[in-house]
Design a protein around this motif. Structure first.
Motif, PDB file in Angstrom:
ATOM      1  N   GLU A 268      26.679  45.266  25.072  1.00  0.00           N
ATOM      2  CA  GLU A 268      26.684  45.480  24.049  1.00  0.00           C
ATOM      3  C   GLU A 268      27.747  46.327  22.912  1.00  0.00           C
ATOM      4  O   GLU A 268      27.667  46.058  22.220  1.00  0.00           O
ATOM      5  CB  GLU A 268      25.132  46.214  24.464  1.00  0.00           C
TER       6      GLU A 268
ATOM      7  N   GLU B  61      30.846  44.840  22.649  1.00  0.00           N
ATOM      8  CA  GLU B  61      30.827  43.834  21.363  1.00  0.00           C
ATOM      9  C   GLU B  61      30.142  44.915  20.233  1.00  0.00           C
ATOM     10  O   GLU B  61      31.038  44.859  19.509  1.00  0.00           O
ATOM     11  CB  GLU B  61      29.169  43.584  21.320  1.00  0.00           C
ATOM     12  N   TYR B  62      29.625  46.136  20.097  1.00  0.00           N
ATOM     13  CA  TYR B  62      29.338  47.074  19.198  1.00  0.00           C
ATOM     14  C   TYR B  62      31.595  47.743  18.703  1.00  0.00           C
ATOM     15  O   TYR B  62      31.318  47.911  17.536  1.00  0.00           O
ATOM     16  CB  TYR B  62      28.952  48.026  19.311  1.00  0.00           C
TER      17      TYR B  62
ATOM     18  N   GLU C 262      34.129  46.201  19.232  1.00  0.00           N
ATOM     19  CA  GLU C 262      34.693  44.699  18.552  1.00  0.00           C
ATOM     20  C   GLU C 262      34.678  44.721  17.567  1.00  0.00           C
ATOM     21  O   GLU C 262      35.103  44.847  16.962  1.00  0.00           O
ATOM     22  CB  GLU C 262      34.526  43.764  19.057  1.00  0.00           C
ATOM     23  N   ARG C 263      33.397  45.089  16.298  1.00  0.00           N
ATOM     24  CA  ARG C 263      33.133  45.161  15.362  1.00  0.00           C
ATOM     25  C   ARG C 263      33.101  46.549  14.955  1.00  0.00           C
ATOM     26  O   ARG C 263      33.287  46.290  13.772  1.00  0.00           O
ATOM     27  CB  ARG C 263      31.354  45.148  15.742  1.00  0.00           C
ATOM     28  N   ASN C 264      33.061  47.537  15.268  1.00  0.00           N
ATOM     29  CA  ASN C 264      32.642  48.910  15.113  1.00  0.00           C
ATOM     30  C   ASN C 264      34.293  49.888  14.597  1.00  0.00           C
ATOM     31  O   ASN C 264      34.666  50.697  14.114  1.00  0.00           O
ATOM     32  CB  ASN C 264      31.537  49.818  14.407  1.00  0.00           C
ATOM     33  N   ARG C 265      35.033  49.743  15.609  1.00  0.00           N
ATOM     34  CA  ARG C 265      36.314  50.607  16.647  1.00  0.00           C
ATOM     35  C   ARG C 265      37.349  49.894  16.796  1.00  0.00           C
ATOM     36  O   ARG C 265      37.106  50.200  17.937  1.00  0.00           O
ATOM     37  CB  ARG C 265      35.503  51.582  17.185  1.00  0.00           C
ATOM     38  N   PRO C 266      37.998  48.335  16.674  1.00  0.00           N
ATOM     39  CA  PRO C 266      38.347  47.890  17.510  1.00  0.00           C
ATOM     40  C   PRO C 266      40.066  48.630  17.334  1.00  0.00           C
ATOM     41  O   PRO C 266      40.785  48.530  18.739  1.00  0.00           O
ATOM     42  CB  PRO C 266      38.326  47.132  16.073  1.00  0.00           C
TER      43      PRO C 266
END
Length: 79
Positions: free
Chosen positions: A32, A35-36, A38-42
């Motif tokens: 999780e 995933e977070y 990757e979406r918000n702070r790549p």
């Protein structure tokens, strides 16, 4: 290392993984968190590497634990 989003309100509701040290995260929480990230702070490579490394270590350990067990109806692996 605690994985709290840096701009988050400390009094807001967070996912369980956001306030736990890295070593205390479950494999599901690690997934999780990845995933977070990757979406918000790549662009956060340091945190991404820490999470990915811990996830890889845990899944490899689980693979080796289960590979040592014989499946029903199958001979036990030899070393």
């Amino acid at each position: 290392m605690t994985i709290r989003p840096p701009d988050a309100d400390p009094h807001a509701d967070h996912p369980r993984w956001a306030v736990k040290p890295l070593r205390q995260l479950t494999t599901r929480e690690l997934a999780e968190a990845l995933e977070y990230l990757e979406r918000n702070r790549p662009d956060d490579e340091v945190l991404g590497r820490a999470l990915a490394g811990e996830f890889a270590r845990r899944t490899a350990a689980e693979y080796h634990r289960t590979a040592d067990r014989a499946l029903p109806g199958m001979p036990r692996p030899t070393t």
